[in-house]
Write a protein that holds these residues in place. Structure first.
Motif, mmCIF file in Angstrom:
data_model
loop_
_atom_site.group_PDB
_atom_site.id
_atom_site.type_symbol
_atom_site.label_atom_id
_atom_site.label_comp_id
_atom_site.label_asym_id
_atom_site.label_seq_id
_atom_site.Cartn_x
_atom_site.Cartn_y
_atom_site.Cartn_z
ATOM 1 N N LYS A 563 1.549 5.836 -33.935
ATOM 2 C CA LYS A 563 2.943 6.345 -33.871
ATOM 3 C C LYS A 563 3.088 7.337 -32.807
ATOM 4 O O LYS A 563 2.546 8.297 -32.670
ATOM 5 C CB LYS A 563 3.395 6.915 -35.233
ATOM 6 C CG LYS A 563 3.728 6.035 -36.218
ATOM 7 C CD LYS A 563 4.495 6.458 -37.444
ATOM 8 C CE LYS A 563 3.663 7.467 -38.272
ATOM 9 N NZ LYS A 563 4.335 7.869 -39.319
ATOM 10 N N GLY A 564 4.286 7.227 -32.219
ATOM 11 C CA GLY A 564 4.816 8.139 -31.302
ATOM 12 C C GLY A 564 5.550 9.046 -32.132
ATOM 13 O O GLY A 564 6.317 8.727 -32.893
ATOM 14 N N MET A 565 5.503 10.363 -31.870
ATOM 15 C CA MET A 565 6.266 11.297 -32.754
ATOM 16 C C MET A 565 7.211 12.272 -32.179
ATOM 17 O O MET A 565 6.801 12.870 -31.266
ATOM 18 C CB MET A 565 5.041 12.169 -33.617
ATOM 19 C CG MET A 565 4.162 11.515 -34.268
ATOM 20 S SD MET A 565 4.969 10.305 -35.877
ATOM 21 C CE MET A 565 5.749 11.792 -36.482
ATOM 22 N N LEU A 566 8.531 12.001 -32.555
ATOM 23 C CA LEU A 566 9.477 12.840 -31.973
ATOM 24 C C LEU A 566 10.446 13.479 -33.099
ATOM 25 O O LEU A 566 10.250 12.917 -34.108
ATOM 26 C CB LEU A 566 10.381 11.786 -31.138
ATOM 27 C CG LEU A 566 9.619 10.938 -29.957
ATOM 28 C CD1 LEU A 566 10.876 9.907 -29.364
ATOM 29 C CD2 LEU A 566 8.960 11.902 -28.897
ATOM 30 N N THR A 567 10.909 14.518 -32.661
ATOM 31 C CA THR A 567 11.850 15.116 -33.488
ATOM 32 C C THR A 567 13.253 14.511 -33.080
ATOM 33 O O THR A 567 13.701 14.621 -31.851
ATOM 34 C CB THR A 567 11.887 16.579 -33.421
ATOM 35 O OG1 THR A 567 10.587 17.141 -33.834
ATOM 36 C CG2 THR A 567 12.784 17.474 -34.428
ATOM 37 N N GLY A 568 14.319 14.409 -34.129
ATOM 38 C CA GLY A 568 15.601 13.704 -33.843
ATOM 39 C C GLY A 568 16.477 14.838 -33.485
ATOM 40 O O GLY A 568 16.457 15.960 -33.783
ATOM 41 N N TRP A 634 29.224 11.554 -36.404
ATOM 42 C CA TRP A 634 28.858 11.859 -35.133
ATOM 43 C C TRP A 634 27.267 12.326 -35.284
ATOM 44 O O TRP A 634 26.406 11.899 -34.317
ATOM 45 C CB TRP A 634 29.329 13.318 -34.547
ATOM 46 C CG TRP A 634 29.445 14.694 -35.054
ATOM 47 C CD1 TRP A 634 30.351 15.203 -35.878
ATOM 48 C CD2 TRP A 634 28.062 15.440 -35.266
ATOM 49 N NE1 TRP A 634 30.040 16.262 -36.371
ATOM 50 C CE2 TRP A 634 28.760 16.574 -35.859
ATOM 51 C CE3 TRP A 634 26.846 15.559 -34.595
ATOM 52 C CZ2 TRP A 634 28.055 17.891 -36.267
ATOM 53 C CZ3 TRP A 634 25.923 16.482 -35.179
ATOM 54 C CH2 TRP A 634 26.644 17.661 -35.634
ATOM 55 N N ALA A 635 26.659 12.664 -36.495
ATOM 56 C CA ALA A 635 25.329 12.935 -36.779
ATOM 57 C C ALA A 635 24.529 11.560 -36.834
ATOM 58 O O ALA A 635 23.452 11.445 -35.992
ATOM 59 C CB ALA A 635 25.248 13.542 -38.029
ATOM 60 N N VAL A 636 25.003 10.428 -37.439
ATOM 61 C CA VAL A 636 24.402 9.205 -37.592
ATOM 62 C C VAL A 636 24.472 8.510 -36.132
ATOM 63 O O VAL A 636 23.578 7.791 -35.563
ATOM 64 C CB VAL A 636 25.030 8.291 -38.399
ATOM 65 C CG1 VAL A 636 24.462 6.838 -38.485
ATOM 66 C CG2 VAL A 636 24.806 8.879 -39.741
ATOM 67 N N ASP A 637 25.426 8.665 -35.393
ATOM 68 C CA ASP A 637 25.750 8.123 -33.988
ATOM 69 C C ASP A 637 24.869 8.913 -33.068
ATOM 70 O O ASP A 637 24.169 8.110 -32.161
ATOM 71 C CB ASP A 637 27.260 8.251 -33.561
ATOM 72 C CG ASP A 637 27.429 7.660 -32.268
ATOM 73 O OD1 ASP A 637 27.453 6.206 -32.263
ATOM 74 O OD2 ASP A 637 27.701 8.373 -31.241
ATOM 75 N N CYS A 638 24.634 9.975 -33.029
ATOM 76 C CA CYS A 638 23.508 10.807 -32.353
ATOM 77 C C CYS A 638 21.999 10.322 -32.631
ATOM 78 O O CYS A 638 21.137 9.966 -31.689
ATOM 79 C CB CYS A 638 23.565 12.209 -32.513
ATOM 80 S SG CYS A 638 25.030 13.087 -31.895
ATOM 81 N N PHE A 639 21.732 10.015 -34.009
ATOM 82 C CA PHE A 639 20.459 9.224 -34.166
ATOM 83 C C PHE A 639 20.194 7.818 -33.513
ATOM 84 O O PHE A 639 19.389 7.613 -33.071
ATOM 85 C CB PHE A 639 20.189 9.092 -35.584
ATOM 86 C CG PHE A 639 19.028 8.467 -36.036
ATOM 87 C CD1 PHE A 639 17.679 9.356 -36.010
ATOM 88 C CD2 PHE A 639 18.908 7.300 -36.201
ATOM 89 C CE1 PHE A 639 16.477 8.587 -36.294
ATOM 90 C CE2 PHE A 639 17.703 6.697 -36.588
ATOM 91 C CZ PHE A 639 16.512 7.217 -36.597
ATOM 92 N N ARG A 640 21.321 7.226 -33.485
ATOM 93 C CA ARG A 640 21.375 5.696 -33.086
ATOM 94 C C ARG A 640 21.431 5.737 -31.425
ATOM 95 O O ARG A 640 20.469 4.880 -30.864
ATOM 96 C CB ARG A 640 22.522 4.987 -33.635
ATOM 97 C CG ARG A 640 22.574 4.807 -35.023
ATOM 98 C CD ARG A 640 23.780 4.038 -35.323
ATOM 99 N NE ARG A 640 23.979 2.837 -35.080
ATOM 100 C CZ ARG A 640 23.772 1.500 -35.782
ATOM 101 N NH1 ARG A 640 23.599 1.733 -37.086
ATOM 102 N NH2 ARG A 640 24.036 0.432 -35.285
ATOM 103 N N ILE A 641 22.082 6.799 -30.972
ATOM 104 C CA ILE A 641 21.806 7.097 -29.543
ATOM 105 C C ILE A 641 20.430 7.142 -29.133
ATOM 106 O O ILE A 641 19.807 6.719 -28.208
ATOM 107 C CB ILE A 641 22.810 8.143 -28.906
ATOM 108 C CG1 ILE A 641 24.385 8.108 -28.996
ATOM 109 C CG2 ILE A 641 22.581 8.549 -27.558
ATOM 110 C CD1 ILE A 641 25.193 8.854 -28.901
#
Length: 783
Positions: A563-568, A634-641
């Motif tokens: 897995k690639g591991m990133l922080t949202g 806006w929080a969900v939208d940022c995750f989707r971006i």
């Protein structure tokens, strides 16, 4: 006009409490040594505030783990499973206390820890009280009284701080059906009255009672309970000056309730909600003092004295000047200790350092505001005001804050940036063919133990003791060993271990423009766990790839998927000290675009599974439900971006821990992650009910063991937890994983626990009677 403080950091300016607690748990120091460290920190904190001119200095704001757990011990709310520790006189009270927080697995006992969750909308975690029907309470620990007397012996008259009875009950959970925990108030209140009476008899004049739930939506029953509780307190202790403190948001429709309580003073948060001042001034009675929370207890920027003085002046014009108290907005628990201590923060530029204030500086800001508000226009005070305004102006005009390219990228955002190419059902089929995973696939959340050696390598690299090539070789060997070990035990989806990373937010912030870092800006997250939040001072952008090197290296070592591991983006925002000159949503969008670029780079490098952790998504919820939709949009939208710029075959994971999902489940679904992993072990899979009732369509990994406790669960326990999950979620949707990352655990317990976890998954597959091929070819139509 008085100054006061709601609470001070308890970790020590050099994290003395963390180091001492962990040494005690490992039996490297005695109980006496640990208690002495606590006493030294308390003395230092009291003297520091006394020297700054704080009139009402708090006591009982110190804690060896958590202030909510302190109250559970104080009122004897000790779950039955700890009874043997309670009755064993050979074990000190503090061992019982730590067992409740961390679990207990020695001396022939095997006791799970109490649940832990976030303290309102902060990154601080508290231990959740457990309540039974008709529960009895009694005064069990006298910590609040002892610390008041301790300060008094040292010549410091303090204002004891306790968590209020209503907030304490509402922060807990019913562990039986058929009752409401607020109904326990009549059983609980006599213990509070006993505490307050003892404090009054010991010479306390002021007591601060924290009722942060006054900033929440309250039912009529809860409002009546608050009124009843404080009427009883006033009857029992008529001479005691009670300050009721609310913070983190506006009192809103609770203004009239709070103003009607029979207390000497009411504290309000004017950093989070300055707009409430006018209505509070209209409502507050003439015999009640008003505490103005003006200095930001949750961020690190200097107070703008001009703005704060304007609020003080508004209060003075309302003829309450003789009844005003000046303070921070909330406890300084959420702030680093000291910006100016010798050898502290030498890496910060003079320009940026001039914009900041940590806890020690904030108590001085409170004192300065009082002097300025009283009109003490001597040369020293005029200089203080002039220097303050120069710092505020410097930050406003600084060229390093603004990046036109970032602003242009934000302006170009449209709906196409936040949509996957296909719906989840179609993606799932493609991913099953591409990844060829078994039923109940096993994985971890990302990080593996950061041993003393690994941390030392990083320190030696910074000091120049190791060259970059030498450091990379050590990290390569550690990564290679971790990959081999994961293959050996049979994990299905591997991780590279994150040995090169200091912290899941700090690591990314160090590689992004617009961030700066402190050397000792530590704040408590839970227990002995401290974090050093980045400071976002300007526009955010990604100058180069951040994770591809080590992820690709790990993938080159195995045929299994790594897995690639990133922080949202939301978590990076929430766990940083964020700039206060633009909307948080705008800053989050900037971070999301940077993470989106990283996701695309990983995909282009051949990484088939990419995890974007968002443990702080729910943490960011406004306290008032009426404000949720705007934030979640806006929080969900940022995750989707950040996550949607990939092909269907690339599987996107996310992780969330210690969250209640029932009330935001539709927004969790709207994130559209292919797999979500969540904390479930301490709650015994209760959190899955929300996903089941909503008929959550995507895949889920409910955590099967608690990584925040050193206790190692048995294979049977994990199987039983997964059986509970299977009862409400279809087999095809389920993954098997720990609750959270394993960075803070030791290798011995990690290896034993994960080996058991893999075996538990194999048992589940055997019991289910499905093999890999039947799952991948026939399970597509499984409801």
């Amino acid at each position: 006009m008085l100054t006061h403080n709601l609470g001070y950091p308890r970790i020590g300016s050099k994290r003395q409490l963390k180091k001492a607690s962990e040494a005690y748990w490992k039996e490297k120091i005695s109980l006496h040594d640990l208690l002495q460290v606590g006493a030294d920190i308390r003395l230092q904190n009291w003297k520091l505030q006394q020297e700054a001119g704080i009139d009402l200095i708090p006591s009982n704001d110190f804690s060896f783990y958590d202030q909510v757990l302190d109250m559970s011990l104080t009122v004897g709310a000790i779950p039955e499973r700890y009874h043997e520790i309670v009755t064993d006189q050979k074990r000190p009270e503090l061992d019982l206390y730590f067992a409740m927080a961390r679990g207990y697995q020695k001396d022939g006992l095997d006791i799970i820890a109490m649940e832990m969750t976030k303290w309102f909308d902060t990154n601080y975690h508290y231990i959740v009280p457990e309540f039974k029907k008709d529960q009895k309470f009694k005064l069990f620990s006298t910590k609040v009284l002892e610390e008041f007397k301790e300060a008094k012996r040292l010549g410091i008259h303090t204002k004891p701080v306790i968590l209020g009875p209503i907030s304490y009950l509402l922060l807990g959970k019913e562990k039986e059906e058929g009752f409401s925990r607020i109904s326990l108030l009549k059983n609980l209140l006599p213990v509070y009255l006993e505490i307050l009476t003892k404090l009054e008899n010991s010479g306390a004049t002021w007591v601060q009672i924290d009722e942060p739930y006054l900033a929440m939506d309250l039912s009529n029953e809860q409002k009546e309970a608050i009124q009843y509780a404080y009427n009883e307190i006033k009857k029992a202790c008529p001479s005691l000056k009670v300050l009721i403190a609310s913070y983190f948001d506006t009192l809103g429709d609770n203004i009239s309730l709070a103003s009607s309580l029979p207390a000497c003073a009411l504290h309000i948060d004017l950093v989070r909600a300055p707009e409430q001042l006018e209505k509070v001034l209209e409502s507050i009675p003439k015999n009640m003092s008003l505490s103005l929370g003006l200095v930001d207890g949750r961020n690190i920027w200097k107070n703008d004295f001009k703005n704060s003085l304007a609020l003080i002046e508004k209060a003075k014009k309302a003829k309450v000047s003789e009844r005003l108290l000046i303070s921070p907005s909330c406890s300084l628990l959420h702030s680093p200790c000291d910006l100016e201590e010798e050898h502290n923060e030498t890496d910060l530029t003079t320009e940026i350092k001039n914009w900041l204030a940590f806890a020690k500086q904030k108590v001085w800001e409170v004192s300065h505001l009082k002097n300025l508000a009283l009109g003490k226009e001597d040369k020293a005070n005029l200089t203080i005001l002039s220097d303050n305004q120069a710092a505020i102006q410097s930050k406003t005009n600084a060229q390093i804050v603004h990046n036109p390219k970032v602003q242009k990228a934000i302006d170009l955002l449209d709906s196409g940036y936040s949509q996957r190419k296909s719906a989840f059902g179609d993606r799932q089929k493609v991913q099953e063919d591409n990844l060829k995973l078994p039923l109940f696939p096993t994985t971890t959340i990302g990080s593996f133990p950061q041993t003393k050696e690994v941390r030392q390598w990083r320190a030696h690299l910074k000091k120049g003791v190791l060259t970059q090539n030498q450091y990379d070789e050590l990290i390569s060997q550690e990564t290679k060993t971790a990959i081999q070990w994961q293959e050996d035990i049979g994990l299905d989806v591997l991780v590279h271990g994150e040995f090169e990373r200091n912290d899941m937010v700090e690591y990314f912030g160090e590689q992004l423009n617009g961030f700066v870092f402190t050397q000792n800006g530590w704040v408590q997250s839970y227990g002995s766990r401290c974090v050093k939040p980045p400071i976002i001072y300007g526009d955010v952008s990604r100058p180069q790839a951040m994770t591809q090197k080590w992820t690709s290296y790990a993938q080159s070592l195995t045929d299994k998927n790594v897995k690639g591991m990133l922080t949202g983006p939301v978590t990076i925002l929430q766990w940083s000290f964020v700039r206060n000159d633009q909307a948080r949503s705008a800053t989050c969008q900037q971070i999301a675009l940077a993470i989106r670029e990283e996701v695309k780079d990983l995909e282009n490098a051949g990484i088939k599974i990419i995890q974007i952790d968002e443990p702080a998504l729910r943490e960011g919820l406004p306290l008032r439900v009426s404000n949720w939709d705007e934030y979640l949009e806006w929080a969900v939208d940022c995750f989707r971006i950040a996550s949607t710029g990939v092909e269907d075959k690339t599987q996107i994971h996310t992780h969330m821990c210690y969250s209640e999902f029932n009330d935001i489940i539709k927004h969790i679904a709207a994130m559209d992650a292919d797999v979500i992993t969540i904390e479930c072990s301490r709650s015994q899979m209760e959190l899955l009910d929300a996903f089941a009732e909503f008929q959550y369509p995507n895949e889920i990994g409910p955590g099967v063991y608690d990584i925040h406790s050193p206790r190692i669960p048995t294979e049977d326990e994990m199987v039983q937890l997964m059986e509970k999950a299977k009862a409400v979620i279809s087999d095809r949707q389920l993954w098997v994983n720990p609750d959270c990352g394993l960075k803070t655990r030791g290798w011995k317990e990690t290896k034993e626990a994960l080996t058991r976890m893999v075996q538990a998954a194999k048992t589940l597959r055997k019991d289910t009677g499905l093999n890999i091929s039947s799952f991948t070819t026939n399970a597509v139509n499984t409801p």
